[in-house]
Write a protein that holds these residues in place. Structure first.
Motif, PDB file in Angstrom:
ATOM      1  N   LEU A  80      -4.469  16.368  -8.964  1.00  0.00           N
ATOM      2  CA  LEU A  80      -3.720  15.018  -8.768  1.00  0.00           C
ATOM      3  C   LEU A  80      -4.325  13.777  -8.714  1.00  0.00           C
ATOM      4  CD1 LEU A  80      -0.764  14.320  -7.425  1.00  0.00           C
ATOM      5  CD2 LEU A  80      -1.564  14.577  -5.278  1.00  0.00           C
ATOM      6  N   GLU A  81      -5.068  13.886  -7.528  1.00  0.00           N
ATOM      7  CA  GLU A  81      -6.159  12.428  -7.474  1.00  0.00           C
ATOM      8  C   GLU A  81      -6.919  12.248  -8.842  1.00  0.00           C
ATOM      9  OE1 GLU A  81      -9.734  13.731  -5.387  1.00  0.00           O
ATOM     10  OE2 GLU A  81     -10.507  11.573  -5.890  1.00  0.00           O
ATOM     11  N   ALA A  82      -7.230  12.576  -9.770  1.00  0.00           N
ATOM     12  CA  ALA A  82      -7.261  12.703 -11.476  1.00  0.00           C
ATOM     13  C   ALA A  82      -6.412  11.610 -11.761  1.00  0.00           C
ATOM     14  CB  ALA A  82      -7.920  14.014 -12.127  1.00  0.00           C
ATOM     15  N   ARG A  83      -4.237  12.224 -11.211  1.00  0.00           N
ATOM     16  CA  ARG A  83      -3.949  11.702 -12.385  1.00  0.00           C
ATOM     17  C   ARG A  83      -3.396  10.392 -11.551  1.00  0.00           C
ATOM     18  NH1 ARG A  83       0.740  16.358 -12.315  1.00  0.00           N
ATOM     19  NH2 ARG A  83       1.931  14.806 -12.903  1.00  0.00           N
ATOM     20  N   PHE A  84      -3.483  10.141  -9.840  1.00  0.00           N
ATOM     21  CA  PHE A  84      -3.290   8.943  -9.649  1.00  0.00           C
ATOM     22  C   PHE A  84      -4.418   7.785  -9.936  1.00  0.00           C
ATOM     23  CE2 PHE A  84       0.156   8.116  -6.825  1.00  0.00           C
ATOM     24  CZ  PHE A  84       0.293   9.547  -6.381  1.00  0.00           C
ATOM     25  N   ARG A  85      -5.914   8.612  -9.744  1.00  0.00           N
ATOM     26  CA  ARG A  85      -6.874   7.139 -10.608  1.00  0.00           C
ATOM     27  C   ARG A  85      -7.051   6.692 -11.511  1.00  0.00           C
ATOM     28  NH1 ARG A  85     -10.592   6.429  -6.581  1.00  0.00           N
ATOM     29  NH2 ARG A  85     -11.418   7.967  -5.642  1.00  0.00           N
ATOM     30  N   GLN A 139       0.690  -1.390  -0.268  1.00  0.00           N
ATOM     31  CA  GLN A 139       0.010  -0.040  -0.400  1.00  0.00           C
ATOM     32  C   GLN A 139       0.615   1.093   0.437  1.00  0.00           C
ATOM     33  OE1 GLN A 139      -2.494  -1.293   3.743  1.00  0.00           O
ATOM     34  NE2 GLN A 139      -3.716  -1.154   2.617  1.00  0.00           N
ATOM     35  N   VAL A 140       0.098   2.663  -0.646  1.00  0.00           N
ATOM     36  CA  VAL A 140       1.122   3.620  -0.277  1.00  0.00           C
ATOM     37  C   VAL A 140       0.073   4.333  -0.053  1.00  0.00           C
ATOM     38  CG1 VAL A 140       2.151   5.437  -2.187  1.00  0.00           C
ATOM     39  CG2 VAL A 140       2.893   2.607  -2.342  1.00  0.00           C
ATOM     40  N   LEU A 141       0.670   5.601   0.900  1.00  0.00           N
ATOM     41  CA  LEU A 141       0.377   6.942   1.209  1.00  0.00           C
ATOM     42  C   LEU A 141       0.285   7.800   0.850  1.00  0.00           C
ATOM     43  CD1 LEU A 141      -1.386   8.227   3.419  1.00  0.00           C
ATOM     44  CD2 LEU A 141       0.384   7.789   5.051  1.00  0.00           C
ATOM     45  N   VAL A 142      -0.397   8.733  -0.099  1.00  0.00           N
ATOM     46  CA  VAL A 142       0.286   9.983  -0.404  1.00  0.00           C
ATOM     47  C   VAL A 142      -0.485  11.026   0.135  1.00  0.00           C
ATOM     48  CG1 VAL A 142       0.081  11.522  -2.654  1.00  0.00           C
ATOM     49  CG2 VAL A 142       0.366   8.808  -2.785  1.00  0.00           C
ATOM     50  N   MET A 143      -0.151  12.269   0.633  1.00  0.00           N
ATOM     51  CA  MET A 143      -0.279  13.049   1.680  1.00  0.00           C
ATOM     52  C   MET A 143      -0.159  14.463   0.904  1.00  0.00           C
ATOM     53  SD  MET A 143       0.086  12.667   6.032  1.00  0.00           S
ATOM     54  CE  MET A 143       1.590  12.283   5.271  1.00  0.00           C
ATOM     55  N   VAL A 144      -1.373  14.882   0.845  1.00  0.00           N
ATOM     56  CA  VAL A 144      -1.057  17.048   0.480  1.00  0.00           C
ATOM     57  C   VAL A 144      -2.069  17.708   1.158  1.00  0.00           C
ATOM     58  CG1 VAL A 144      -1.463  15.609  -2.228  1.00  0.00           C
ATOM     59  CG2 VAL A 144      -3.216  16.057  -0.652  1.00  0.00           C
ATOM     60  N   PRO A 145      -1.683  18.807   1.148  1.00  0.00           N
ATOM     61  CA  PRO A 145      -2.231  19.978   2.496  1.00  0.00           C
ATOM     62  C   PRO A 145      -3.655  20.624   2.343  1.00  0.00           C
ATOM     63  CG  PRO A 145      -0.239  20.725   1.083  1.00  0.00           C
ATOM     64  CD  PRO A 145      -0.670  19.417  -0.204  1.00  0.00           C
ATOM     65  N   ALA A 151     -10.952  -0.549  -9.526  1.00  0.00           N
ATOM     66  CA  ALA A 151     -11.871   0.710  -9.231  1.00  0.00           C
ATOM     67  C   ALA A 151     -11.871   1.013  -7.720  1.00  0.00           C
ATOM     68  CB  ALA A 151     -13.079   0.530 -10.020  1.00  0.00           C
ATOM     69  N   GLY A 152     -11.522   0.245  -6.732  1.00  0.00           N
ATOM     70  CA  GLY A 152     -11.669   0.579  -5.795  1.00  0.00           C
ATOM     71  C   GLY A 152     -10.433   0.439  -4.643  1.00  0.00           C
ATOM     72  N   ALA A 153      -9.500   1.027  -6.055  1.00  0.00           N
ATOM     73  CA  ALA A 153      -7.640   1.101  -5.057  1.00  0.00           C
ATOM     74  C   ALA A 153      -7.068   2.215  -4.509  1.00  0.00           C
ATOM     75  CB  ALA A 153      -6.318   0.432  -6.495  1.00  0.00           C
ATOM     76  N   VAL A 154      -8.032   3.075  -5.133  1.00  0.00           N
ATOM     77  CA  VAL A 154      -7.504   4.761  -4.652  1.00  0.00           C
ATOM     78  C   VAL A 154      -8.589   5.296  -3.987  1.00  0.00           C
ATOM     79  CG1 VAL A 154      -6.993   6.819  -5.844  1.00  0.00           C
ATOM     80  CG2 VAL A 154      -6.102   5.152  -6.838  1.00  0.00           C
ATOM     81  N   VAL A 155      -8.491   5.574  -2.644  1.00  0.00           N
ATOM     82  CA  VAL A 155      -9.702   5.968  -1.434  1.00  0.00           C
ATOM     83  C   VAL A 155      -8.528   7.553  -1.263  1.00  0.00           C
ATOM     84  CG1 VAL A 155     -10.341   3.756  -1.714  1.00  0.00           C
ATOM     85  CG2 VAL A 155      -9.172   4.648   0.288  1.00  0.00           C
ATOM     86  N   CYS A 156      -9.914   8.235  -1.061  1.00  0.00           N
ATOM     87  CA  CYS A 156      -9.211   9.386  -0.454  1.00  0.00           C
ATOM     88  C   CYS A 156      -9.459   9.438   1.247  1.00  0.00           C
ATOM     89  CB  CYS A 156      -9.955  10.284  -1.027  1.00  0.00           C
ATOM     90  SG  CYS A 156      -9.318  11.615  -2.120  1.00  0.00           S
ATOM     91  N   LEU A 157      -8.980   9.982   1.869  1.00  0.00           N
ATOM     92  CA  LEU A 157      -8.865  10.856   3.416  1.00  0.00           C
ATOM     93  C   LEU A 157      -8.536  11.655   3.594  1.00  0.00           C
ATOM     94  CD1 LEU A 157     -10.207   8.111   5.295  1.00  0.00           C
ATOM     95  CD2 LEU A 157      -7.858   8.168   5.738  1.00  0.00           C
TER      96      LEU A 157
END
Ligand code: ADP
Ligand code: ZN
Ligand code: ZN
Length: 702
Positions: free
Chosen positions: A204-209, A190-196, A218-224
């Motif tokens: 950024l979210e669009a690029r990761f998805r 798993q990878v954690l990507v943090m943004v301010p 489809a469920g591989a990228v989630v936001c928190l």
């Protein structure tokens, strides 16, 4: 047979309840198990910390309440997660339960086991529907040489990496490819990507998805992040905890998410102040990310690591210093993709502009020229986040503290100047003490209504299509409604708007292609501030803002960054002109070293809220008195209590007291010994009227 789990629940450090509570259970519960337990009249969510087979001294079955229920179907939170929580609680002087429970989605508590089972099944279904990992499908750009070198060095790094890359150097592409490598290193990775601030970077979210959903499902990228509904948060958290989510994109709260397969943590814009929490447990998500990477790495096989990447064009001086010392590995990417140049700096000396002008005529003329060519401009307002320092524009006098290398802050309420470092206080002088000028005013005032002024000044300017120039404003107010940010960004991208006016938020991250002029019109408040970090923030902001201009390489040669200032000789501008962050960092670090400021010294604040200012300060001073003789008391300096710059909020008076030490360890041990004393001091007569107190370790603003 009975067992005796000790359970942590959400009890704040200042409630005086111990670290955990003992309950009774028929089952042996593994540490990390999520349970529901009775607390007073309520039933609350708790985490089993450990589970004894004999009752602790003095406890009997009759005296102990039973665990009300176990959240079935959820694997326990693992040892590394609990170690992270334990460290965060200790370091930031909070209770275990407060940190642990703040890291869990609140909705977990209200879920019955049936509902939980249904949710878990639904999630499992969703991820089974998508395509599985597609192996080595390589998507994305061909890397530049700099990107390739950074990525290679990253693979071998034995320490956290500081990715020092200019704006537009392609850091995001490095994150994407590092993510891809981490994901395919191991089936559960798993990878954690943090943004301010996630809302500011929908791109950024669009690029990761776009990159990873085809590869991982489809469920591989989630936001928190805190802008999500409780249900969304629960869903993302469950996906991360059960390993169905492979990538978590989030804000600072995501650093405490349960990620059993964690192999890479990216902290983008690592210098951003929003990584430091300003309430509850006041943790730094960036610093916890570094700690988390270490803990996760220690649990892996010898040659595997959980890598941490801190990325920025203007790193925090803490991280820069750590790289100087070799604790972090610095990887530089100075060139912009496509070879574009960074914009040229134009300083406008406000001493030579018409009196009272908020916008200098040469700046207006330059903007008009751009608009007529069909190019766009960005006008940056420095939010008044800084404590106001007084200055005389005639002779240059400023409200410096005679005892410290700090500026005294203008407190409007009682018209005083106070040093937030040593507490020295005087009444505001009627006239400049050096030259007698009557016009002594806060640095950087007078930017209200810039939008209207601009529209007026540009009224006669025409776009190439013959239409009038269009000015829009973007700030926290104008983007509060859901979706309005996207709409406003779209008008900028489409070229509908010619001039965008706004605060910090317009400087960050956006990839606008047609901006060729960026103007900062009230930068000075960051040059002279009581807050010693203000120049660092100003430099970062101006570099970020400059990075918005000339992103299209074809236009980069003519792009400009304009800065209006009363102090054009300030050394900060010399470094800015060269786009020379290393030179700026070196100067700042030298100053910090001589003043014993972070990262060379270490600080904590004790803050108090009370019904009167007097009570707030009395509590703080009593707490300082009571500290005499505690372990490491000789190694720390306690300063007198001072009111906060914004002294009263919602009828609560606020004050703070600064603690300094040369050693982090000494400060930590002192604070730990002080904690029970802070609780006791609450019941002293001096503390009547106290509402609450809090300790802020490594505060960002003093
Ligand atoms: P940064 O995050 O460092 O500011 P980005 O990652 O946003 O920079 O990259 C800037 C632009 O360059 C983006 O539009 C991105 O798609 C593009 N880009 C990045 N890497 C490459 C590459 N190797 N080749 C071509 N374009 C690239
Ligand atoms: Zn003067
Ligand atoms: Zn002082």
């Amino acid at each position: 047979m009975a067992f005796w789990p000790s359970v942590v629940v959400a009890t704040p450090a200042h409630s005086g309840v111990g670290a955990s509570l003992t309950y009774r259970s028929e089952l042996l519960l593994r540490p990390g198990t999520l349970v529901r337990v009775p607390l007073g009249a309520r039933e609350v969510l708790g985490v089993v910390w450990d589970c004894a087979t004999t009752p602790p001294e003095g406890l009997t079955e009759a005296k102990t309440k039973a665990v009300a229920g176990v959240l079935e179907g959820l694997p326990p939170l693992n040892d590394r997660w609990r170690q992270l929580v334990r460290f965060a609680a200790q370091y930031y002087q909070r209770s275990l339960g407060e940190v642990a429970l703040a890291a869990l989605p609140p909705q977990l508590r209200d879920l019955s086991n049936v509902q939980l089972a249904r949710r878990l099944k639904r999630r499992a279904q969703a991820s089974a529907d998508g395509p599985g990992p597609a192996g080595d499908v390589a998507a994305g750009h061909d890397l530049s040489d700099e990107q390739r070198q950074a990525l290679d060095a990253l693979a071998d790094a034995k320490a956290p990496v500081l990715l020092f890359g200019a704006t537009g150097s392609g850091k995001t592409e490095v994150y994407l490819q590092a993510t891809q490598r981490a994901l395919f290193s191991q089936a559960e990775a798993q990878v954690l990507v943090m943004v301010p601030e996630i809302n500011l970077t929908p791109q950024l979210e669009a690029r990761f998805r776009e990159r990873f959903e085809p590869l991982c499902g489809a469920g591989a990228v989630v936001c928190l992040h805190s802008g999500m509904t409780p249900a969304q948060r629960l869903s993302s958290w469950l996906a991360a905890h059960t390993g169905q989510a492979r990538i978590v994109l989030g804000t600072r709260m995501a650093v405490l998410a349960s990620l059993p397969g964690l192999r890479l943590i990216v902290v983008d814009e690592e210098h951003d102040p929003s990584y430091k929490s300003q309430e509850g447990a006041r943790y730094s998500a960036r610093d916890l990310a570094v700690y988390r990477g270490k803990v996760e790495s220690e649990a892996l096989e010898a040659n595997a690591r959980c890598q941490v990447v801190l990325g920025s064009a203007t790193p925090s001086l803490e991280s820069w210093h750590a790289a100087d010392q070799g604790r972090y590995l610095r990887l530089a990417m100075p060139a912009r993709i496509g070879g574009g140049a960074l914009p040229r700096l134009r300083l406008v000396d406000m001493n030579h502009q018409p009196k009272g002008a908020v916008l200098a005529p040469p700046l207006i003329a330059a903007m008009a020229e751009r608009i007529e060519r069909g190019e766009q401009c960005l006008v940056l307002l420095n939010r008044r986040g800084y404590a106001p320092v007084l200055a005389c524009h005639d002779c240059g006098w400023k409200s410096a503290c005679p005892h410290c290398s700090a500026y005294r802050v203008f407190h409007k309420l009682d018209r005083t100047l106070r040093c937030h470092h040593c507490g020295f206080t005087e009444r505001v002088p009627r006239a400049c003490p050096d030259c007698g000028n009557l016009d002594v005013a806060p640095v950087g005032r007078g930017t209200e209504q810039v939008e209207e002024q601009l529209a007026g000044l540009l009224a006669d300017v025409k776009r190439p299509d013959g239409g009038p120039a269009r000015v829009a404003r973007m700030d926290a107010d104008s983007t509060r409604l859901k979706g309005s940010l996207e709409v406003q960004l779209a008008t900028m991208h489409s070229g509908e708007v010619d001039v965008l006016v706004g605060t910090q938020m317009i400087a960050k991250g956006h990839d606008f292609r047609r901006i060729t002029l960026v103007a900062s019109i009230n930068a000075d408040s960051g040059l002279f501030a009581s807050d010693y970090r203000a120049p660092e923030r100003l430099f970062a902001l101006l570099m970020q803002a400059a990075g918005r201009a000339g992103r299209d390489a074809a236009q980069s040669a003519t792009s400009e960054m304009w800065v209006q200032t009363w102090y054009p000789q300030h050394p900060l501008f010399a470094s800015l002109k060269q786009h020379d962050f290393p030179a700026f960092a070196t100067t700042q670090l030298t100053e910090r070293l001589s003043a014993g400021m972070p990262p060379y010294g270490h600080q904590a604040l004790l803050r108090a809220d009370a019904r009167t200012q007097q009570a707030a300060q009395a509590y703080l001073n009593a707490a300082a008195q009571a500290a005499v003789g505690l372990p490491h008391f000789e190694d720390v300096t306690l300063y007198p209590a001072v009111p906060l710059t914004i002294q009263r909020v919602a009828n609560v008076e606020r004050a703070q007291l600064l603690v300094e030490a040369a050693s982090r360890g000494a400060l930590q041990r002192f604070l730990t010994a002080w904690q029970p004393v802070l609780l006791q001091t609450r019941s002293l007569p001096e503390a009547r009227g106290l509402v609450r107190f809090a300790v802020d370790v490594d505060p960002l603003v003093i």
